[in-house]
Design a protein around this motif. Structure first.
Motif, PDB file in Angstrom:
ATOM      1  N   GLU A  81      13.826 -49.455  -9.963  1.00 55.91           N
ATOM      2  CA  GLU A  81      14.098 -49.970  -8.736  1.00 55.91           C
ATOM      3  C   GLU A  81      15.429 -50.242  -8.889  1.00 55.91           C
ATOM      4  O   GLU A  81      16.506 -50.421  -9.136  1.00 55.91           O
ATOM      5  CB  GLU A  81      14.087 -51.797  -8.756  1.00 55.91           C
ATOM      6  CG  GLU A  81      14.170 -52.215  -7.477  1.00 55.91           C
ATOM      7  CD  GLU A  81      14.084 -54.381  -6.912  1.00 55.91           C
ATOM      8  OE1 GLU A  81      14.285 -54.984  -7.087  1.00 55.91           O
ATOM      9  OE2 GLU A  81      13.256 -54.495  -8.322  1.00 55.91           O
ATOM     10  N   LEU A 109       8.173 -47.060  -8.440  1.00 59.79           N
ATOM     11  CA  LEU A 109       9.343 -46.613  -7.507  1.00 59.79           C
ATOM     12  C   LEU A 109       9.999 -47.281  -7.123  1.00 59.79           C
ATOM     13  O   LEU A 109       9.187 -47.610  -5.871  1.00 59.79           O
ATOM     14  CB  LEU A 109       9.288 -44.998  -7.415  1.00 59.79           C
ATOM     15  CG  LEU A 109       8.997 -44.326  -8.416  1.00 59.79           C
ATOM     16  CD1 LEU A 109       9.135 -43.078  -8.083  1.00 59.79           C
ATOM     17  CD2 LEU A 109      10.324 -44.080  -9.443  1.00 59.79           C
ATOM     18  N   LYS A 110      11.101 -48.412  -6.476  1.00 63.96           N
ATOM     19  CA  LYS A 110      10.955 -49.205  -5.890  1.00 63.96           C
ATOM     20  C   LYS A 110      12.717 -49.640  -5.067  1.00 63.96           C
ATOM     21  O   LYS A 110      13.432 -48.549  -6.393  1.00 63.96           O
ATOM     22  CB  LYS A 110      11.259 -50.715  -6.390  1.00 63.96           C
ATOM     23  CG  LYS A 110      10.714 -51.685  -5.085  1.00 63.96           C
ATOM     24  CD  LYS A 110      10.087 -52.793  -5.642  1.00 63.96           C
ATOM     25  CE  LYS A 110      10.745 -54.331  -4.683  1.00 63.96           C
ATOM     26  NZ  LYS A 110      10.100 -55.859  -5.374  1.00 63.96           N
ATOM     27  N   LEU A 112      14.144 -46.957  -3.476  1.00 59.92           N
ATOM     28  CA  LEU A 112      15.102 -45.382  -4.169  1.00 59.92           C
ATOM     29  C   LEU A 112      14.873 -44.138  -3.300  1.00 59.92           C
ATOM     30  O   LEU A 112      14.013 -44.224  -2.648  1.00 59.92           O
ATOM     31  CB  LEU A 112      14.050 -45.043  -5.323  1.00 59.92           C
ATOM     32  CG  LEU A 112      14.817 -45.730  -6.799  1.00 59.92           C
ATOM     33  CD1 LEU A 112      13.732 -45.518  -8.093  1.00 59.92           C
ATOM     34  CD2 LEU A 112      15.839 -45.833  -7.002  1.00 59.92           C
ATOM     35  N   ASN A 113      15.959 -43.422  -4.074  1.00 55.62           N
ATOM     36  CA  ASN A 113      15.744 -42.020  -2.618  1.00 55.62           C
ATOM     37  C   ASN A 113      15.685 -41.036  -3.373  1.00 55.62           C
ATOM     38  O   ASN A 113      17.034 -40.972  -5.061  1.00 55.62           O
ATOM     39  CB  ASN A 113      16.714 -41.983  -1.737  1.00 55.62           C
ATOM     40  CG  ASN A 113      16.861 -43.122  -0.290  1.00 55.62           C
ATOM     41  OD1 ASN A 113      15.956 -43.507  -0.441  1.00 55.62           O
ATOM     42  ND2 ASN A 113      17.860 -43.921  -0.493  1.00 55.62           N
ATOM     43  N   LEU A 135       4.423 -45.926  -5.439  1.00 50.69           N
ATOM     44  CA  LEU A 135       5.922 -45.953  -4.740  1.00 50.69           C
ATOM     45  C   LEU A 135       6.121 -46.802  -3.640  1.00 50.69           C
ATOM     46  O   LEU A 135       4.674 -47.529  -3.028  1.00 50.69           O
ATOM     47  CB  LEU A 135       5.282 -44.366  -3.380  1.00 50.69           C
ATOM     48  CG  LEU A 135       5.580 -42.970  -4.361  1.00 50.69           C
ATOM     49  CD1 LEU A 135       5.497 -41.797  -3.438  1.00 50.69           C
ATOM     50  CD2 LEU A 135       6.590 -43.045  -5.498  1.00 50.69           C
ATOM     51  N   THR A 138      10.202 -46.345  -1.578  1.00 48.85           N
ATOM     52  CA  THR A 138      10.718 -44.933  -2.097  1.00 48.85           C
ATOM     53  C   THR A 138      10.894 -43.405  -0.864  1.00 48.85           C
ATOM     54  O   THR A 138       9.876 -43.529  -0.537  1.00 48.85           O
ATOM     55  CB  THR A 138      10.245 -44.429  -3.219  1.00 48.85           C
ATOM     56  OG1 THR A 138      10.641 -45.557  -3.995  1.00 48.85           O
ATOM     57  CG2 THR A 138      10.887 -43.089  -3.889  1.00 48.85           C
ATOM     58  N   GLY A 161       7.372 -46.150   2.553  1.00 51.45           N
ATOM     59  CA  GLY A 161       8.265 -44.903   2.131  1.00 51.45           C
ATOM     60  C   GLY A 161       7.976 -43.604   3.021  1.00 51.45           C
ATOM     61  O   GLY A 161       6.796 -43.596   3.053  1.00 51.45           O
TER      62      GLY A 161
END
Length: 305
Positions: A81, A109-110, A112-113, A135, A138, A161
């Protein structure tokens, strides 16, 4: 190397007080080099943080990174995260390599880029071994494909995302892989295909989201099995392959969604073409079989929209 904030604060508080330096200011500067955190402990590398994490733990990314990361989860379920900064959430930039390669476990995945400029059949996010990826808010961008399933068995869930490719596919499965894909929301943008199952099987459950292809079908696959109950799909205007495209061993089941650009569904084999040109029309839809491939279109009481 790891540093414990509580221990440092205890040892240094008297010296800092005498020097007139606030502890918070000191710690911010001293620990800036450690991008990862698990609870109150910071780590210099993702491997260290994952090794220390228990199943179900959350590892936090505290700032931007310019690094190609590889993580072996060893069967754990871990959340990565991003911590919110003044400019949003952190970015991992892989440059001419994947931003993140994950394998053997379950990874969420939290916030995030992930960004790369690697070309061809390479992803900003790569999945190898047996891996479940989820995701949450993200964003993934790449010149090549956004997400690549390279080896093994993968389950990918996009809840929110954006997955974007400027020159290839959004989500792509390569040979010798099996992929289950679920999309509840989010956006997939691609120069070619948003989802590609031309080299390996994908079983896709599309419940929502936006899929936009600039040059081909939104979803394609010789080995594609897809059920669509919602979402917005756009293929290149005038495209012969339509929004949903399959051949050989693929099957498509449509119960909803909106479609624009090319045809709604297009199936091709070497002998003839069956095409459903307008998804908004109330069609008489029946199962169709061509050389072992089948399309089943099931509208709701209002017709496909």
């Amino acid at each position: 190397m790891k540093k414990t904030l509580g221990f440092l604060a205890f040892c240094l508080s008297f010296c800092l007080l005498a020097a007139g330096i606030p502890l918070s200011v000191f710690l911010t500067g001293a620990l800036e080099s450690d991008p990862w955190a698990l609870g109150d402990t910071t780590y210099a590398s993702l491997d260290e943080a994952i090794s220390a994490a228990a199943d179900g733990d959350t590892v936090r990314l505290r700032r931007d990174l310019s690094e190609s990361l590889t993580v072996d989860l060893s069967g754990k379920h871990i959340t990565l995260e991003g911590e919110r900064t003044g400019d949003g959430y952190p970015t991992v930039t892989g440059g001419s390599a994947p931003a993140l390669t994950a394998k053997n476990g379950a990874l969420t995945l939290k916030n995030l880029n992930l960004a790369s400029s690697v070309t061809g059949a390479n992803g900003a996010l790569e999945c190898t071994g047996d891996i479940d990826i989820t995701l949450e808010n993200t964003n993934i961008t790449n010149t090549g494909s956004g997400i690549i399933i390279r080896t093994g068995t993968a389950a990918v869930t996009l809840n929110s995302g954006t997955v974007s490719s400027t020159a290839r596919n959004g989500i792509e499965a390569l040979k010798n892989t099996t992929q289950a894909l679920t999309v509840t929301d989010g956006t997939v943008l691609a120069k070619s295909y948003c989802i590609s199952a031309n080299a390996a099987p994908i079983r896709a459950d599309i419940r929502g989201g936006v899929f936009t292809s600039q040059g081909n079908a939104a979803i394609t696959g010789e080995y594609l099995t897809v059920t669509v109950t919602g979402g917005s799909f756009s293929a290149k205007v005038g495209s012969n392959v339509g929004c949903l495209y399959t051949k050989k061993e693929g099957s498509i089941r449509v119960l909803g969604g909106s479609y624009s650009g090319g045809a709604c569904v297009y199936q091709y084999d070497s002998e003839r073409v069956i095409r459903y040109p307008d998804a908004t029309a109330k069609l008489e839809l029946k199962p169709v079989t061509l050389n072992g491939a089948s399309i089943r279109l099931v509208p709701d009481s209002r017709g496909i929209r």
